[in-house]
Design a protein around this motif. Structure first.
Motif, PDB file in Angstrom:
ATOM      1  N   VAL A 168      -0.303  48.191 -20.120  1.00  0.00           N
ATOM      2  CA  VAL A 168       0.217  48.900 -21.295  1.00  0.00           C
ATOM      3  C   VAL A 168       0.082  48.010 -22.530  1.00  0.00           C
ATOM      4  CG1 VAL A 168       2.298  49.845 -22.375  1.00  0.00           C
ATOM      5  CG2 VAL A 168       1.792  50.378 -19.989  1.00  0.00           C
ATOM      6  N   ALA A 169       0.461  46.744 -22.397  1.00  0.00           N
ATOM      7  CA  ALA A 169       0.404  45.820 -23.530  1.00  0.00           C
ATOM      8  C   ALA A 169      -1.009  45.680 -24.069  1.00  0.00           C
ATOM      9  CB  ALA A 169       0.938  44.453 -23.115  1.00  0.00           C
ATOM     10  N   ALA A 170      -2.018  45.728 -23.175  1.00  0.00           N
ATOM     11  CA  ALA A 170      -3.415  45.560 -23.569  1.00  0.00           C
ATOM     12  C   ALA A 170      -4.096  46.868 -23.933  1.00  0.00           C
ATOM     13  CB  ALA A 170      -4.178  44.879 -22.435  1.00  0.00           C
ATOM     14  N   LEU A 171      -3.331  47.954 -24.034  1.00  0.00           N
ATOM     15  CA  LEU A 171      -3.842  49.288 -24.383  1.00  0.00           C
ATOM     16  C   LEU A 171      -4.760  49.861 -23.309  1.00  0.00           C
ATOM     17  CD1 LEU A 171      -4.607  48.828 -28.207  1.00  0.00           C
ATOM     18  CD2 LEU A 171      -2.424  49.281 -27.062  1.00  0.00           C
ATOM     19  N   LEU A 172      -4.562  49.442 -22.067  1.00  0.00           N
ATOM     20  CA  LEU A 172      -5.380  49.941 -20.968  1.00  0.00           C
ATOM     21  C   LEU A 172      -4.679  51.032 -20.158  1.00  0.00           C
ATOM     22  CD1 LEU A 172      -6.852  46.578 -19.632  1.00  0.00           C
ATOM     23  CD2 LEU A 172      -8.000  48.294 -21.065  1.00  0.00           C
ATOM     24  N   HIS A 173      -3.394  51.252 -20.433  1.00  0.00           N
ATOM     25  CA  HIS A 173      -2.636  52.275 -19.700  1.00  0.00           C
ATOM     26  C   HIS A 173      -1.644  52.916 -20.661  1.00  0.00           C
ATOM     27  CE1 HIS A 173      -0.871  54.154 -16.103  1.00  0.00           C
ATOM     28  NE2 HIS A 173       0.293  53.960 -16.696  1.00  0.00           N
ATOM     29  N   GLY A 218       7.860  55.308 -25.044  1.00  0.00           N
ATOM     30  CA  GLY A 218       7.952  53.995 -25.652  1.00  0.00           C
ATOM     31  C   GLY A 218       6.767  53.719 -26.562  1.00  0.00           C
ATOM     32  N   HIS A 219       6.743  52.504 -27.116  1.00  0.00           N
ATOM     33  CA  HIS A 219       5.747  52.174 -28.133  1.00  0.00           C
ATOM     34  C   HIS A 219       5.199  50.773 -27.914  1.00  0.00           C
ATOM     35  CE1 HIS A 219       7.161  55.673 -30.372  1.00  0.00           C
ATOM     36  NE2 HIS A 219       8.392  55.238 -30.136  1.00  0.00           N
ATOM     37  N   VAL A 220       3.925  50.593 -28.293  1.00  0.00           N
ATOM     38  CA  VAL A 220       3.315  49.274 -28.423  1.00  0.00           C
ATOM     39  C   VAL A 220       2.975  49.091 -29.890  1.00  0.00           C
ATOM     40  CG1 VAL A 220       1.383  47.793 -27.776  1.00  0.00           C
ATOM     41  CG2 VAL A 220       2.377  49.353 -26.086  1.00  0.00           C
ATOM     42  N   VAL A 221       3.422  47.990 -30.467  1.00  0.00           N
ATOM     43  CA  VAL A 221       3.185  47.707 -31.883  1.00  0.00           C
ATOM     44  C   VAL A 221       2.412  46.391 -31.969  1.00  0.00           C
ATOM     45  CG1 VAL A 221       4.232  47.339 -34.148  1.00  0.00           C
ATOM     46  CG2 VAL A 221       5.305  48.910 -32.505  1.00  0.00           C
ATOM     47  N   ILE A 222       1.270  46.433 -32.648  1.00  0.00           N
ATOM     48  CA  ILE A 222       0.362  45.290 -32.725  1.00  0.00           C
ATOM     49  C   ILE A 222       0.296  44.828 -34.171  1.00  0.00           C
ATOM     50  CG2 ILE A 222      -1.969  44.467 -32.206  1.00  0.00           C
ATOM     51  CD1 ILE A 222      -2.061  47.372 -30.656  1.00  0.00           C
ATOM     52  N   ASP A 223       0.834  43.648 -34.426  1.00  0.00           N
ATOM     53  CA  ASP A 223       0.818  43.103 -35.786  1.00  0.00           C
ATOM     54  C   ASP A 223       1.369  44.103 -36.792  1.00  0.00           C
ATOM     55  OD1 ASP A 223      -0.375  40.737 -34.817  1.00  0.00           O
ATOM     56  OD2 ASP A 223      -2.343  41.667 -34.896  1.00  0.00           O
ATOM     57  N   GLY A 224       2.474  44.753 -36.424  1.00  0.00           N
ATOM     58  CA  GLY A 224       3.160  45.670 -37.316  1.00  0.00           C
ATOM     59  C   GLY A 224       2.630  47.090 -37.329  1.00  0.00           C
ATOM     60  N   GLU A 225       1.563  47.374 -36.573  1.00  0.00           N
ATOM     61  CA  GLU A 225       0.961  48.701 -36.568  1.00  0.00           C
ATOM     62  C   GLU A 225       1.074  49.326 -35.177  1.00  0.00           C
ATOM     63  OE1 GLU A 225      -3.247  50.925 -37.711  1.00  0.00           O
ATOM     64  OE2 GLU A 225      -3.074  48.745 -37.832  1.00  0.00           O
ATOM     65  N   PRO A 226       1.631  50.511 -35.048  1.00  0.00           N
ATOM     66  CA  PRO A 226       1.719  51.156 -33.728  1.00  0.00           C
ATOM     67  C   PRO A 226       0.344  51.394 -33.125  1.00  0.00           C
ATOM     68  CG  PRO A 226       3.143  52.254 -35.323  1.00  0.00           C
ATOM     69  CD  PRO A 226       2.279  51.309 -36.098  1.00  0.00           C
ATOM     70  N   ALA A 227       0.267  51.272 -31.806  1.00  0.00           N
ATOM     71  CA  ALA A 227      -0.983  51.583 -31.098  1.00  0.00           C
ATOM     72  C   ALA A 227      -1.380  53.022 -31.393  1.00  0.00           C
ATOM     73  CB  ALA A 227      -0.794  51.379 -29.604  1.00  0.00           C
ATOM     74  N   ARG A 228      -2.682  53.222 -31.682  1.00  0.00           N
ATOM     75  CA  ARG A 228      -3.159  54.540 -32.064  1.00  0.00           C
ATOM     76  C   ARG A 228      -4.061  55.171 -30.999  1.00  0.00           C
ATOM     77  NH1 ARG A 228      -4.701  51.709 -36.599  1.00  0.00           N
ATOM     78  NH2 ARG A 228      -6.818  52.518 -36.515  1.00  0.00           N
ATOM     79  N   GLY A 229      -4.042  54.619 -29.805  1.00  0.00           N
ATOM     80  CA  GLY A 229      -4.838  55.181 -28.727  1.00  0.00           C
ATOM     81  C   GLY A 229      -4.860  54.214 -27.554  1.00  0.00           C
ATOM     82  N   TRP A 230      -5.474  54.658 -26.461  1.00  0.00           N
ATOM     83  CA  TRP A 230      -5.469  53.887 -25.225  1.00  0.00           C
ATOM     84  C   TRP A 230      -6.874  53.879 -24.639  1.00  0.00           C
ATOM     85  CZ3 TRP A 230      -0.837  51.662 -24.970  1.00  0.00           C
ATOM     86  CH2 TRP A 230       0.192  52.267 -25.707  1.00  0.00           C
ATOM     87  N   HIS A 242     -10.636  53.622 -24.156  1.00  0.00           N
ATOM     88  CA  HIS A 242     -11.744  53.844 -25.095  1.00  0.00           C
ATOM     89  C   HIS A 242     -11.335  54.650 -26.318  1.00  0.00           C
ATOM     90  CE1 HIS A 242     -11.732  57.429 -22.520  1.00  0.00           C
ATOM     91  NE2 HIS A 242     -12.301  58.063 -23.522  1.00  0.00           N
ATOM     92  N   ARG A 243     -10.169  55.310 -26.265  1.00  0.00           N
ATOM     93  CA  ARG A 243      -9.701  56.069 -27.424  1.00  0.00           C
ATOM     94  C   ARG A 243      -8.962  55.198 -28.445  1.00  0.00           C
ATOM     95  NH1 ARG A 243     -10.136  61.547 -26.717  1.00  0.00           N
ATOM     96  NH2 ARG A 243     -10.559  62.252 -24.593  1.00  0.00           N
ATOM     97  N   ALA A 244      -8.652  53.980 -28.083  1.00  0.00           N
ATOM     98  CA  ALA A 244      -8.023  53.076 -29.049  1.00  0.00           C
ATOM     99  C   ALA A 244      -9.047  52.700 -30.116  1.00  0.00           C
ATOM    100  CB  ALA A 244      -7.527  51.826 -28.344  1.00  0.00           C
ATOM    101  N   THR A 282     -10.132  45.548 -29.638  1.00  0.00           N
ATOM    102  CA  THR A 282     -10.735  44.221 -29.560  1.00  0.00           C
ATOM    103  C   THR A 282      -9.770  43.102 -29.929  1.00  0.00           C
ATOM    104  OG1 THR A 282     -11.606  44.443 -31.814  1.00  0.00           O
ATOM    105  CG2 THR A 282     -13.041  45.131 -29.998  1.00  0.00           C
ATOM    106  N   ALA A 283      -8.531  43.453 -30.264  1.00  0.00           N
ATOM    107  CA  ALA A 283      -7.524  42.426 -30.512  1.00  0.00           C
ATOM    108  C   ALA A 283      -7.077  41.756 -29.217  1.00  0.00           C
ATOM    109  CB  ALA A 283      -6.312  43.035 -31.220  1.00  0.00           C
ATOM    110  N   PHE A 284      -7.451  42.333 -28.062  1.00  0.00           N
ATOM    111  CA  PHE A 284      -6.984  41.846 -26.771  1.00  0.00           C
ATOM    112  C   PHE A 284      -8.132  41.309 -25.924  1.00  0.00           C
ATOM    113  CE2 PHE A 284      -3.902  44.968 -28.133  1.00  0.00           C
ATOM    114  CZ  PHE A 284      -2.697  44.323 -27.873  1.00  0.00           C
ATOM    115  N   GLY A 285      -7.854  40.215 -25.254  1.00  0.00           N
ATOM    116  CA  GLY A 285      -8.707  39.718 -24.185  1.00  0.00           C
ATOM    117  C   GLY A 285      -7.885  39.699 -22.914  1.00  0.00           C
TER     118      GLY A 285
END
Length: 221
Positions: free
Chosen positions: A47-52, A57-69, A71-73, A79-82
Protein backbone atom coordinates in the motif's frame (compact mmCIF):
# COMPACT_ATOMS: atom_id res chain seq x y z
CA UNK A 1 6.78 13.05 4.47
CA UNK A 2 5.25 9.65 3.62
CA UNK A 3 2.02 9.19 5.54
CA UNK A 4 -0.29 6.19 5.82
CA UNK A 5 -3.49 7.33 7.47
CA UNK A 6 -6.13 4.93 8.85
CA UNK A 7 -5.31 2.28 6.23
CA UNK A 8 -7.46 -0.83 5.99
CA UNK A 9 -6.40 -3.29 3.30
CA UNK A 10 -6.41 -6.92 2.28
CA UNK A 11 -7.41 -9.31 -0.46
CA UNK A 12 -10.89 -10.12 0.83
CA UNK A 13 -12.92 -7.06 1.78
CA UNK A 14 -14.74 -8.97 4.51
CA UNK A 15 -11.48 -10.04 6.14
CA UNK A 16 -8.77 -7.35 5.80
CA UNK A 17 -5.28 -8.18 7.05
CA UNK A 18 -4.56 -4.52 7.88
CA UNK A 19 -7.07 -2.48 9.86
CA UNK A 20 -6.91 1.23 10.59
CA UNK A 21 -3.11 1.34 10.45
CA UNK A 22 -1.16 4.58 10.58
CA UNK A 23 2.52 5.24 9.94
CA UNK A 24 4.64 8.27 9.03
CA UNK A 25 8.19 8.44 7.65
CA UNK A 26 10.11 11.69 7.34
CA UNK A 27 12.50 12.39 4.46
CA UNK A 28 15.85 10.82 5.27
CA UNK A 29 14.39 8.73 8.09
CA UNK A 30 14.84 4.95 8.34
CA UNK A 31 11.83 3.26 9.94
CA UNK A 32 11.65 -0.44 10.68
CA UNK A 33 8.31 -2.25 10.73
CA UNK A 34 8.67 -5.28 12.98
CA UNK A 35 6.21 -8.15 13.17
CA UNK A 36 5.86 -11.93 12.79
CA UNK A 37 5.54 -13.64 9.44
CA UNK A 38 2.03 -13.58 8.04
CA UNK A 39 0.74 -10.62 10.05
CA UNK A 40 0.12 -8.26 7.12
CA UNK A 41 3.38 -6.28 6.99
CA UNK A 42 3.89 -6.93 3.28
CA UNK A 43 0.36 -5.80 2.48
CA UNK A 44 0.96 -2.51 4.25
CA UNK A 45 4.31 -2.10 2.47
CA UNK A 46 2.60 -2.61 -0.89
CA UNK A 47 0.00 0.00 0.00
CA UNK A 48 2.79 2.42 0.95
CA UNK A 49 4.49 1.85 -2.43
CA UNK A 50 1.22 2.36 -4.37
CA UNK A 51 1.18 -1.30 -5.43
CA UNK A 52 -2.03 -2.24 -3.59
CA UNK A 53 -5.16 -0.13 -3.30
CA UNK A 54 -6.42 0.02 0.30
CA UNK A 55 -10.06 -0.62 1.11
CA UNK A 56 -10.06 2.64 3.07
CA UNK A 57 -7.64 5.24 4.35
CA UNK A 58 -5.10 7.44 2.60
CA UNK A 59 -1.49 7.50 1.44
CA UNK A 60 0.03 10.98 1.31
CA UNK A 61 3.35 11.50 -0.49
CA UNK A 62 5.22 14.72 0.22
CA UNK A 63 1.96 16.45 1.11
CA UNK A 64 0.00 15.17 -1.90
CA UNK A 65 -2.58 12.35 -1.65
CA UNK A 66 -1.95 9.30 -3.81
CA UNK A 67 -3.85 9.71 -7.07
CA UNK A 68 -3.82 6.12 -8.26
CA UNK A 69 -2.40 2.64 -7.74
CA UNK A 70 0.00 0.45 -9.73
CA UNK A 71 0.04 1.49 -13.41
CA UNK A 72 -2.78 3.99 -12.79
CA UNK A 73 -0.65 6.04 -10.42
CA UNK A 74 0.78 9.16 -12.07
CA UNK A 75 4.38 8.72 -13.09
CA UNK A 76 5.76 11.31 -10.68
CA UNK A 77 4.22 9.45 -7.73
CA UNK A 78 4.88 5.95 -9.02
CA UNK A 79 8.57 6.64 -9.62
CA UNK A 80 9.01 8.21 -6.19
CA UNK A 81 9.31 4.65 -4.83
CA UNK A 82 11.92 1.95 -5.14
CA UNK A 83 10.84 -1.45 -3.84
CA UNK A 84 12.86 -4.57 -3.01
CA UNK A 85 10.91 -7.72 -2.19
CA UNK A 86 11.80 -10.74 -0.08
CA UNK A 87 12.02 -13.32 -2.88
CA UNK A 88 14.05 -12.05 -5.83
CA UNK A 89 13.09 -14.99 -8.03
CA UNK A 90 9.43 -14.07 -7.76
CA UNK A 91 10.06 -10.40 -8.61
CA UNK A 92 12.43 -10.97 -11.54
CA UNK A 93 11.40 -11.98 -15.05
CA UNK A 94 13.31 -15.25 -15.62
CA UNK A 95 13.70 -14.44 -19.33
CA UNK A 96 15.69 -11.25 -18.76
CA UNK A 97 19.42 -10.89 -18.47
CA UNK A 98 20.43 -9.07 -15.30
CA UNK A 99 21.38 -6.00 -17.34
CA UNK A 100 17.85 -5.87 -18.77
CA UNK A 101 16.34 -6.48 -15.35
CA UNK A 102 18.18 -3.46 -13.94
CA UNK A 103 17.25 -1.39 -17.00
CA UNK A 104 13.48 -2.10 -16.78
CA UNK A 105 12.47 1.14 -15.01
CA UNK A 106 14.86 3.20 -17.14
CA UNK A 107 13.34 1.94 -20.37
CA UNK A 108 9.81 2.33 -19.02
CA UNK A 109 10.50 5.99 -18.28
CA UNK A 110 12.11 6.64 -21.66
CA UNK A 111 15.67 6.98 -20.38
CA UNK A 112 18.76 5.51 -22.05
CA UNK A 113 19.98 2.68 -19.81
CA UNK A 114 23.47 1.90 -21.16
CA UNK A 115 25.79 3.87 -18.87
CA UNK A 116 23.41 3.84 -15.89
CA UNK A 117 23.22 0.03 -15.75
CA UNK A 118 26.97 -0.31 -15.31
CA UNK A 119 26.97 2.39 -12.63
CA UNK A 120 24.14 0.70 -10.73
CA UNK A 121 25.80 -2.72 -10.96
CA UNK A 122 28.97 -1.30 -9.45
CA UNK A 123 26.99 0.44 -6.70
CA UNK A 124 25.44 -2.84 -5.51
CA UNK A 125 28.63 -4.89 -5.94
CA UNK A 126 27.45 -6.86 -8.96
CA UNK A 127 30.27 -7.88 -11.29
CA UNK A 128 29.87 -6.88 -14.93
CA UNK A 129 30.51 -10.49 -15.91
CA UNK A 130 27.14 -11.37 -14.36
CA UNK A 131 25.09 -8.83 -16.30
CA UNK A 132 24.69 -11.13 -19.31
CA UNK A 133 23.31 -13.96 -17.15
CA UNK A 134 19.68 -14.77 -16.44
CA UNK A 135 18.20 -15.31 -12.96
CA UNK A 136 18.59 -19.10 -13.00
CA UNK A 137 22.32 -18.66 -13.66
CA UNK A 138 23.08 -16.62 -10.53
CA UNK A 139 22.70 -17.03 -6.77
CA UNK A 140 19.90 -15.54 -4.66
CA UNK A 141 22.30 -12.94 -3.33
CA UNK A 142 23.48 -11.91 -6.80
CA UNK A 143 19.91 -11.68 -8.03
CA UNK A 144 18.86 -9.60 -5.02
CA UNK A 145 21.74 -7.23 -5.78
CA UNK A 146 20.29 -6.79 -9.27
CA UNK A 147 16.83 -6.20 -7.80
CA UNK A 148 18.21 -3.53 -5.49
CA UNK A 149 19.98 -1.90 -8.45
CA UNK A 150 16.64 -1.88 -10.30
CA UNK A 151 14.96 -0.24 -7.28
CA UNK A 152 17.58 2.54 -7.26
CA UNK A 153 17.56 3.12 -11.02
CA UNK A 154 15.25 6.16 -10.99
CA UNK A 155 16.74 7.63 -7.82
CA UNK A 156 13.56 7.24 -5.74
CA UNK A 157 12.73 9.49 -2.81
CA UNK A 158 11.33 6.56 -0.82
CA UNK A 159 12.68 3.01 -0.47
CA UNK A 160 10.52 0.10 0.63
CA UNK A 161 12.55 -2.96 1.60
CA UNK A 162 10.14 -5.81 2.33
CA UNK A 163 12.15 -8.55 4.06
CA UNK A 164 14.93 -7.73 1.58
CA UNK A 165 17.57 -9.78 3.39
CA UNK A 166 15.46 -12.69 4.64
CA UNK A 167 16.93 -15.19 2.15
CA UNK A 168 20.52 -13.92 2.28
CA UNK A 169 23.63 -14.83 4.23
CA UNK A 170 25.14 -12.45 6.76
CA UNK A 171 27.80 -10.98 4.48
CA UNK A 172 25.36 -10.26 1.64
CA UNK A 173 22.88 -8.80 4.13
CA UNK A 174 25.52 -6.42 5.46
CA UNK A 175 26.55 -5.42 1.93
CA UNK A 176 23.02 -4.62 0.76
CA UNK A 177 22.11 -2.74 3.94
CA UNK A 178 25.30 -0.75 3.40
CA UNK A 179 24.22 0.12 -0.16
CA UNK A 180 20.82 1.32 1.05
CA UNK A 181 22.37 3.42 3.80
CA UNK A 182 24.88 5.00 1.41
CA UNK A 183 22.04 5.88 -0.95
CA UNK A 184 20.00 7.42 1.88
CA UNK A 185 22.96 9.48 3.04
CA UNK A 186 23.62 10.71 -0.49
CA UNK A 187 20.02 11.52 -1.47
CA UNK A 188 18.05 12.06 1.74
CA UNK A 189 15.61 9.30 0.77
CA UNK A 190 13.29 7.86 3.40
CA UNK A 191 13.22 4.13 4.14
CA UNK A 192 10.60 1.65 5.31
CA UNK A 193 12.35 -1.62 6.18
CA UNK A 194 9.92 -4.46 6.88
CA UNK A 195 11.06 -7.54 8.76
CA UNK A 196 10.77 -9.93 11.67
CA UNK A 197 14.42 -9.75 12.79
CA UNK A 198 14.42 -7.28 15.67
CA UNK A 199 18.20 -7.21 15.96
CA UNK A 200 18.66 -6.29 12.29
CA UNK A 201 15.95 -3.63 12.23
CA UNK A 202 17.09 -1.96 15.43
CA UNK A 203 20.68 -1.78 14.15
CA UNK A 204 19.60 -0.59 10.70
CA UNK A 205 16.83 1.90 11.48
CA UNK A 206 16.61 4.97 13.63
CA UNK A 207 13.10 4.00 14.73
CA UNK A 208 11.39 0.61 14.85
CA UNK A 209 7.61 0.30 15.02
CA UNK A 210 5.96 -2.82 16.44
CA UNK A 211 3.23 -4.22 14.22
CA UNK A 212 0.75 -4.57 17.06
CA UNK A 213 0.92 -0.82 17.76
CA UNK A 214 -0.51 0.06 14.32
CA UNK A 215 -4.10 -0.99 15.02
CA UNK A 216 -3.72 -3.86 12.53
CA UNK A 217 -5.14 -7.34 12.23
CA UNK A 218 -3.05 -10.45 11.75
CA UNK A 219 -3.77 -13.26 9.36
CA UNK A 220 -2.16 -12.78 5.98
CA UNK A 221 0.13 -10.85 3.66
Amino acid sequence: MLELISVTAGYERANPVVRNAGLTIAPGEAVGLLGPSGCGKSTLARVAALLHRPDSGHVVIDGEPARGWRHRAPREQRTAFGVVFQQPRMSADPRLRLADLIAEPLRASGRAPAARVGELAATVGLGTDLLSRRPHEVSDGQLQRACLARALALRPRWLICDEMTAMLDASTTAALVGVVEAYREETGAGLLAVGHDRHLLERWCGRTVEWDTLGSAGGGG
